[in-house]
Write a protein that holds these residues in place. Structure first.
Motif, PDB file in Angstrom:
ATOM      1  N   GLY A   1      -5.174  -6.055  -0.788  1.00  7.13           N
ATOM      2  CA  GLY A   1      -5.435  -6.554  -2.139  1.00  7.13           C
ATOM      3  C   GLY A   1      -6.197  -5.571  -3.008  1.00  7.13           C
ATOM      4  O   GLY A   1      -6.916  -5.976  -3.914  1.00  7.13           O
ATOM      5  N   VAL A   2      -6.032  -4.275  -2.758  1.00  7.00           N
ATOM      6  CA  VAL A   2      -6.749  -3.266  -3.555  1.00  7.00           C
ATOM      7  C   VAL A   2      -5.794  -2.444  -4.424  1.00  7.00           C
ATOM      8  O   VAL A   2      -6.181  -1.423  -4.982  1.00  7.00           O
ATOM      9  N   GLU A   3      -4.561  -2.916  -4.545  1.00  8.34           N
ATOM     10  CA  GLU A   3      -3.605  -2.221  -5.392  1.00  8.34           C
ATOM     11  C   GLU A   3      -3.948  -2.444  -6.865  1.00  8.34           C
ATOM     12  O   GLU A   3      -4.674  -3.369  -7.201  1.00  8.34           O
ATOM     13  N   ALA A   4      -3.432  -1.555  -7.714  1.00  8.28           N
ATOM     14  CA  ALA A   4      -3.599  -1.771  -9.163  1.00  8.28           C
ATOM     15  C   ALA A   4      -2.721  -2.961  -9.539  1.00  8.28           C
ATOM     16  O   ALA A   4      -1.535  -2.976  -9.262  1.00  8.28           O
ATOM     17  N   ARG A   5      -3.309  -3.971 -10.135  1.00  7.35           N
ATOM     18  CA  ARG A   5      -2.582  -5.193 -10.457  1.00  7.35           C
ATOM     19  C   ARG A   5      -1.650  -4.963 -11.650  1.00  7.35           C
ATOM     20  O   ARG A   5      -1.958  -4.162 -12.540  1.00  7.35           O
TER      21      ARG A   5
END
Length: 171
Positions: free
Chosen positions: A161-165
């Motif tokens: 959950g650390v991707e660029a949203r």
């Protein structure tokens, strides 16, 4: 990535197996995200200041899988191109991958010091922050490098959950 820290920590986890050694090299000490990344990945971390200390640590260390190099230290001292080239060559000769934590160096190195661009340094992966030194954001970590490594990092980023949203893609 949602932050430069997330990019460095994810890269470290992908590039260095638990129990292996990560050597950090910069002019005045690795950024805390480099140190935390190695701890998070279960690595033995050795921080070195400059080329001579790096060479000594590399010669004395076993199972070095990653060299985490910071081109521009938080003190604004910069590794020379000559030193960077030697660090990358020695690391690769030892079978280690090279990650450059280039938060500010990605712009300051080429623009102020006439150094190569981040991925022209011969590293396997590099990351920079888009909220530092001549950029206005958004506060994300931009990562590039060898296709296979970046693909693995991208998959782990989504898992953690650390991707660029998507809402910040336009930035």
């Amino acid at each position: 990535f949602n932050r430069q820290t997330a990019a460095v920590m994810t890269a470290t986890r992908v590039l260095a197996e638990p129990g292996s050694t990560v050597i950090g090299v910069s002019m005045t000490g690795s950024h805390p995200c480099v140190v935390r990344g190695a701890k998070y990945a279960g690595n033995n971390f050795i921080d070195t200041l400059g080329l001579a200390a790096f060479e000594e640590a590399l010669a004395k260390s076993d199972n070095v899988q990653l060299v985490s190099m910071t081109r521009l230290a938080v003190s604004y001292e910069i590794l020379s191109v000559k030193d960077i080239e030697r660090i990358v060559r020695l690391a690769h000769d030892a079978g280690a991958k090279v990650l450059v934590d280039d938060a500010g160096g990605a712009r300051v190195g080429p623009a102020i010091f006439g150094q190569p661009k981040m991925l022209e340094l011969g590293v396997d992966v590099g990351s920079t922050g888009l909220d530092k030194y001549g950029t206005v954001g958004p506060r994300i970590g931009l990562c590039g490098g060898t296709k296979e490594i970046v693909e693995e990092m991208r998959a782990l980023a989504f898992e953690l959950g650390v991707e660029a949203r998507p809402m910040i893609y336009p930035g």
